[in-house]
Design a protein around this motif. Structure first.
Motif, PDB file in Angstrom:
ATOM      1  N   ALA A 141       0.883  -1.151   0.008  1.00 17.96           N
ATOM      2  CA  ALA A 141       0.099  -0.200  -0.015  1.00 17.96           C
ATOM      3  C   ALA A 141       0.738   1.209   0.136  1.00 17.96           C
ATOM      4  O   ALA A 141       0.350   2.224  -0.500  1.00 17.96           O
ATOM      5  CB  ALA A 141      -0.972   0.127   1.201  1.00 17.96           C
ATOM      6  N   GLY A 142       2.042   1.036   0.598  1.00 19.32           N
ATOM      7  CA  GLY A 142       2.927   2.243   0.598  1.00 19.32           C
ATOM      8  C   GLY A 142       3.769   2.435  -0.685  1.00 19.32           C
ATOM      9  O   GLY A 142       4.058   3.612  -0.938  1.00 19.32           O
ATOM     10  N   GLU A 143       4.068   1.351  -1.435  1.00 21.53           N
ATOM     11  CA  GLU A 143       4.842   1.366  -2.715  1.00 21.53           C
ATOM     12  C   GLU A 143       3.841   1.926  -4.060  1.00 21.53           C
ATOM     13  O   GLU A 143       4.383   2.275  -4.916  1.00 21.53           O
ATOM     14  CB  GLU A 143       5.451   0.049  -2.915  1.00 21.53           C
ATOM     15  CG  GLU A 143       6.282  -0.347  -1.965  1.00 21.53           C
ATOM     16  CD  GLU A 143       6.958  -1.629  -2.090  1.00 21.53           C
ATOM     17  OE1 GLU A 143       8.074  -2.199  -1.795  1.00 21.53           O
ATOM     18  OE2 GLU A 143       6.248  -2.525  -2.524  1.00 21.53           O
ATOM     19  N   LEU A 144       2.429   1.498  -3.772  1.00 27.73           N
ATOM     20  CA  LEU A 144       1.750   1.709  -4.830  1.00 27.73           C
ATOM     21  C   LEU A 144       1.709   3.323  -5.454  1.00 27.73           C
ATOM     22  O   LEU A 144       1.502   3.442  -6.493  1.00 27.73           O
ATOM     23  CB  LEU A 144       0.275   1.324  -4.694  1.00 27.73           C
ATOM     24  CG  LEU A 144      -0.836   1.646  -5.515  1.00 27.73           C
ATOM     25  CD1 LEU A 144      -0.431   0.501  -6.780  1.00 27.73           C
ATOM     26  CD2 LEU A 144      -2.197   0.884  -5.076  1.00 27.73           C
ATOM     27  N   PRO A 145       1.444   4.055  -4.291  1.00 32.43           N
ATOM     28  CA  PRO A 145       1.498   5.475  -4.986  1.00 32.43           C
ATOM     29  C   PRO A 145       2.769   6.060  -5.506  1.00 32.43           C
ATOM     30  O   PRO A 145       2.714   6.941  -6.415  1.00 32.43           O
ATOM     31  CB  PRO A 145       1.195   6.302  -3.652  1.00 32.43           C
ATOM     32  CG  PRO A 145       0.681   5.402  -2.627  1.00 32.43           C
ATOM     33  CD  PRO A 145       1.141   4.117  -2.869  1.00 32.43           C
ATOM     34  N   ALA A 146       3.746   5.586  -4.932  1.00 33.23           N
ATOM     35  CA  ALA A 146       5.230   5.910  -5.493  1.00 33.23           C
ATOM     36  C   ALA A 146       5.146   5.353  -6.867  1.00 33.23           C
ATOM     37  O   ALA A 146       5.784   5.941  -7.718  1.00 33.23           O
ATOM     38  CB  ALA A 146       6.156   5.380  -4.621  1.00 33.23           C
ATOM     39  N   LEU A 147       4.530   4.059  -7.260  1.00 35.62           N
ATOM     40  CA  LEU A 147       4.757   3.595  -8.400  1.00 35.62           C
ATOM     41  C   LEU A 147       4.025   4.131  -9.598  1.00 35.62           C
ATOM     42  O   LEU A 147       4.318   4.557 -10.540  1.00 35.62           O
ATOM     43  CB  LEU A 147       4.261   2.028  -8.617  1.00 35.62           C
ATOM     44  CG  LEU A 147       4.246   1.290  -9.717  1.00 35.62           C
ATOM     45  CD1 LEU A 147       5.534   1.114 -10.628  1.00 35.62           C
ATOM     46  CD2 LEU A 147       3.650  -0.004  -9.695  1.00 35.62           C
ATOM     47  N   ALA A 148       2.751   4.666  -9.059  1.00 39.15           N
ATOM     48  CA  ALA A 148       1.748   5.514  -9.905  1.00 39.15           C
ATOM     49  C   ALA A 148       2.491   6.784 -10.253  1.00 39.15           C
ATOM     50  O   ALA A 148       2.257   7.397 -11.324  1.00 39.15           O
ATOM     51  CB  ALA A 148       0.381   5.783  -9.188  1.00 39.15           C
ATOM     52  N   GLY A 149       3.180   7.521  -9.335  1.00 35.18           N
ATOM     53  CA  GLY A 149       3.879   8.640  -9.559  1.00 35.18           C
ATOM     54  C   GLY A 149       4.858   8.577 -10.653  1.00 35.18           C
ATOM     55  O   GLY A 149       5.135   9.361 -11.474  1.00 35.18           O
ATOM     56  N   ALA A 150       5.656   7.258 -10.590  1.00 40.12           N
ATOM     57  CA  ALA A 150       6.761   7.262 -11.395  1.00 40.12           C
ATOM     58  C   ALA A 150       6.067   6.904 -12.902  1.00 40.12           C
ATOM     59  O   ALA A 150       6.763   7.316 -13.928  1.00 40.12           O
ATOM     60  CB  ALA A 150       7.752   5.967 -11.096  1.00 40.12           C
ATOM     61  N   LEU A 151       4.998   6.302 -12.790  1.00 41.97           N
ATOM     62  CA  LEU A 151       4.311   6.270 -14.120  1.00 41.97           C
ATOM     63  C   LEU A 151       3.388   7.041 -14.772  1.00 41.97           C
ATOM     64  O   LEU A 151       2.548   6.937 -15.571  1.00 41.97           O
ATOM     65  CB  LEU A 151       3.445   4.784 -14.179  1.00 41.97           C
ATOM     66  CG  LEU A 151       4.429   3.461 -13.801  1.00 41.97           C
ATOM     67  CD1 LEU A 151       3.420   2.134 -13.646  1.00 41.97           C
ATOM     68  CD2 LEU A 151       5.258   3.238 -14.933  1.00 41.97           C
ATOM     69  N   TRP A 152       3.387   8.167 -13.878  1.00 36.95           N
ATOM     70  CA  TRP A 152       2.450   9.357 -14.118  1.00 36.95           C
ATOM     71  C   TRP A 152       0.900   9.157 -14.443  1.00 36.95           C
ATOM     72  O   TRP A 152       0.227   9.353 -15.501  1.00 36.95           O
ATOM     73  CB  TRP A 152       2.985  10.099 -15.503  1.00 36.95           C
ATOM     74  CG  TRP A 152       4.253  10.829 -15.417  1.00 36.95           C
ATOM     75  CD1 TRP A 152       5.633  10.274 -15.470  1.00 36.95           C
ATOM     76  CD2 TRP A 152       4.552  12.037 -14.889  1.00 36.95           C
ATOM     77  NE1 TRP A 152       6.530  11.240 -15.187  1.00 36.95           N
ATOM     78  CE2 TRP A 152       5.976  12.427 -15.152  1.00 36.95           C
ATOM     79  CE3 TRP A 152       3.562  13.173 -14.654  1.00 36.95           C
ATOM     80  CZ2 TRP A 152       6.545  13.454 -14.576  1.00 36.95           C
ATOM     81  CZ3 TRP A 152       4.337  14.246 -14.464  1.00 36.95           C
ATOM     82  CH2 TRP A 152       5.906  14.669 -14.360  1.00 36.95           C
ATOM     83  N   CYS A 153       0.518   8.198 -13.307  1.00 34.32           N
ATOM     84  CA  CYS A 153      -0.776   7.869 -13.459  1.00 34.32           C
ATOM     85  C   CYS A 153      -1.671   7.806 -12.188  1.00 34.32           C
ATOM     86  O   CYS A 153      -0.657   8.071 -11.015  1.00 34.32           O
ATOM     87  CB  CYS A 153      -1.032   6.471 -14.142  1.00 34.32           C
ATOM     88  SG  CYS A 153      -0.419   5.152 -12.819  1.00 34.32           S
ATOM     89  N   ALA A 154      -2.813   7.850 -11.997  1.00 35.71           N
ATOM     90  CA  ALA A 154      -3.530   7.814 -10.699  1.00 35.71           C
ATOM     91  C   ALA A 154      -3.334   6.352  -9.969  1.00 35.71           C
ATOM     92  O   ALA A 154      -3.180   5.378 -10.737  1.00 35.71           O
ATOM     93  CB  ALA A 154      -4.834   8.092 -10.715  1.00 35.71           C
ATOM     94  N   PRO A 155      -3.140   6.159  -8.756  1.00 34.83           N
ATOM     95  CA  PRO A 155      -3.061   5.012  -8.126  1.00 34.83           C
ATOM     96  C   PRO A 155      -4.346   3.776  -8.647  1.00 34.83           C
ATOM     97  O   PRO A 155      -3.932   2.707  -8.872  1.00 34.83           O
ATOM     98  CB  PRO A 155      -3.355   5.232  -6.671  1.00 34.83           C
ATOM     99  CG  PRO A 155      -2.783   6.474  -6.630  1.00 34.83           C
ATOM    100  CD  PRO A 155      -3.308   7.189  -7.679  1.00 34.83           C
ATOM    101  N   GLY A 156      -5.295   4.245  -9.023  1.00 31.30           N
ATOM    102  CA  GLY A 156      -6.541   3.604  -9.362  1.00 31.30           C
ATOM    103  C   GLY A 156      -6.218   2.801 -10.855  1.00 31.30           C
ATOM    104  O   GLY A 156      -6.813   1.899 -10.955  1.00 31.30           O
ATOM    105  N   GLU A 157      -5.523   3.526 -11.573  1.00 31.51           N
ATOM    106  CA  GLU A 157      -5.373   2.907 -12.905  1.00 31.51           C
ATOM    107  C   GLU A 157      -4.191   1.698 -12.742  1.00 31.51           C
ATOM    108  O   GLU A 157      -4.099   1.011 -13.676  1.00 31.51           O
ATOM    109  CB  GLU A 157      -4.394   3.960 -13.595  1.00 31.51           C
ATOM    110  CG  GLU A 157      -5.479   5.206 -13.940  1.00 31.51           C
ATOM    111  CD  GLU A 157      -4.747   6.050 -14.987  1.00 31.51           C
ATOM    112  OE1 GLU A 157      -4.404   5.823 -16.197  1.00 31.51           O
ATOM    113  OE2 GLU A 157      -4.375   7.383 -14.517  1.00 31.51           O
ATOM    114  N   LEU A 158      -3.603   1.462 -11.503  1.00 36.98           N
ATOM    115  CA  LEU A 158      -2.755   0.274 -11.239  1.00 36.98           C
ATOM    116  C   LEU A 158      -3.572  -0.823 -10.619  1.00 36.98           C
ATOM    117  O   LEU A 158      -2.977  -1.824 -10.055  1.00 36.98           O
ATOM    118  CB  LEU A 158      -1.642   0.627 -10.479  1.00 36.98           C
ATOM    119  CG  LEU A 158      -0.667   1.732 -11.392  1.00 36.98           C
ATOM    120  CD1 LEU A 158       0.480   2.071 -10.386  1.00 36.98           C
ATOM    121  CD2 LEU A 158      -0.150   0.846 -12.649  1.00 36.98           C
ATOM    122  N   LEU A 159      -4.578  -0.557 -10.490  1.00 34.95           N
ATOM    123  CA  LEU A 159      -5.670  -1.574  -9.433  1.00 34.95           C
ATOM    124  C   LEU A 159      -6.753  -2.205 -10.334  1.00 34.95           C
ATOM    125  O   LEU A 159      -7.467  -1.503 -11.381  1.00 34.95           O
ATOM    126  CB  LEU A 159      -6.179  -0.841  -8.399  1.00 34.95           C
ATOM    127  CG  LEU A 159      -5.419  -0.256  -7.277  1.00 34.95           C
ATOM    128  CD1 LEU A 159      -6.178   0.521  -6.202  1.00 34.95           C
ATOM    129  CD2 LEU A 159      -4.473  -1.206  -6.659  1.00 34.95           C
TER     130      LEU A 159
END
Length: 228
Positions: A58-76
């Motif tokens: 849950a802590g890594e997900l926002p960082a990954l989304a930031g690196a991919l220039w997307c919202a966290p929801g787009e990775l779920l």
């Protein structure tokens, strides 16, 4: 003993597609997570996430989304629980609790157990903060079961007797809910008439199965039948 929260419903394929669309390597993503969020993740870990061999916390997900220039929801994947809906919005549990006016311990317990302790105002705010559709909000706050029981009575007996309690439960105008109830009642009764007309043959069994499926889908059908 501290309970470990389950990982978010990560969409590995979406992560790979987003990275490739940006022309980034796994090393680029790992560096972006470290540079912007201070999280050190190996490129091999990013690759494992994309292969479905591991999932970000849950802590890594926002960082990954930031690196991919997307919202966290787009990775779920499609969220199904209160916690998953919160993660999809990229919100911390403390932020949600504060915005709906609930103490943090109670909100965390709601996420963990699925039992919603809030009042009507907090429930309405929850829907706004997490951008929930009415059907989702009903399910997440435990009202879907009560609605299902009322709808079962409405379609199997006289729907008019359930007009007021259904409208009160969903907090909607009775004209709208009555329309949905009448349609549901007609749809179920038509299936029951069909099962009787087939007698004892295979057609009767098929019609009875259709009736049981109809009852199992009552809540979803109710929302679909509501006029705009």
């Amino acid at each position: 003993m501290c309970r470990v929260s389950p990982p978010p419903p990560f969409d590995a394929l979406a992560a790979r597609r987003l990275r490739e669309a940006l022309g980034m390597t796994h090393a680029h993503v790992a560096h972006g997570m470290w540079a912007a969020y201070g999280l050190r993740v190996a490129p091999g870990t990013v690759a494992a996430w994309e292969r479905g061999e591991a999932v970000p916390s849950a802590g890594e997900l926002p960082a990954l989304a930031g690196a991919l220039w997307c919202a966290p929801g787009e990775l779920l994947a499609a969220p199904t629980t209160l916690r998953e809906h919160r993660l999809a919005r990229g919100l911390a549990d403390a932020d949600v609790a504060r915005r709906i006016g609930m103490d943090l311990a109670s909100y965390r317990r709601a996420e963990r157990t699925g039992d919603w302790p809030g009042d009507e105002r907090q429930e309405a705010l929850l829907g706004e903060v997490l951008e929930l559709r009415p059907a989702e909000l009903f399910r997440l706050t435990g009202r879907a079961e009560r609605l299902a029981r009322l709808l079962h009575g409405a379609v199997t007996t006289r729907w008019q007797a359930y007009s007021r309690p259904v409208a009160a439960l969903v907090a909607m105008d009775r004209e709208r809910t009555d329309t949905a109830l009448e349609r549901l009642h007609g749809g179920y009764q038509a299936r029951m008439v069909a099962s009787l007309s087939w007698g004892e043959g295979g057609g009767a069994t098929a019609a009875q199965d259709a009736g049981r499926r109809f009852l199992a889908e009552l809540v979803d059908r109710f929302w679909a039948e509501l006029p705009p």
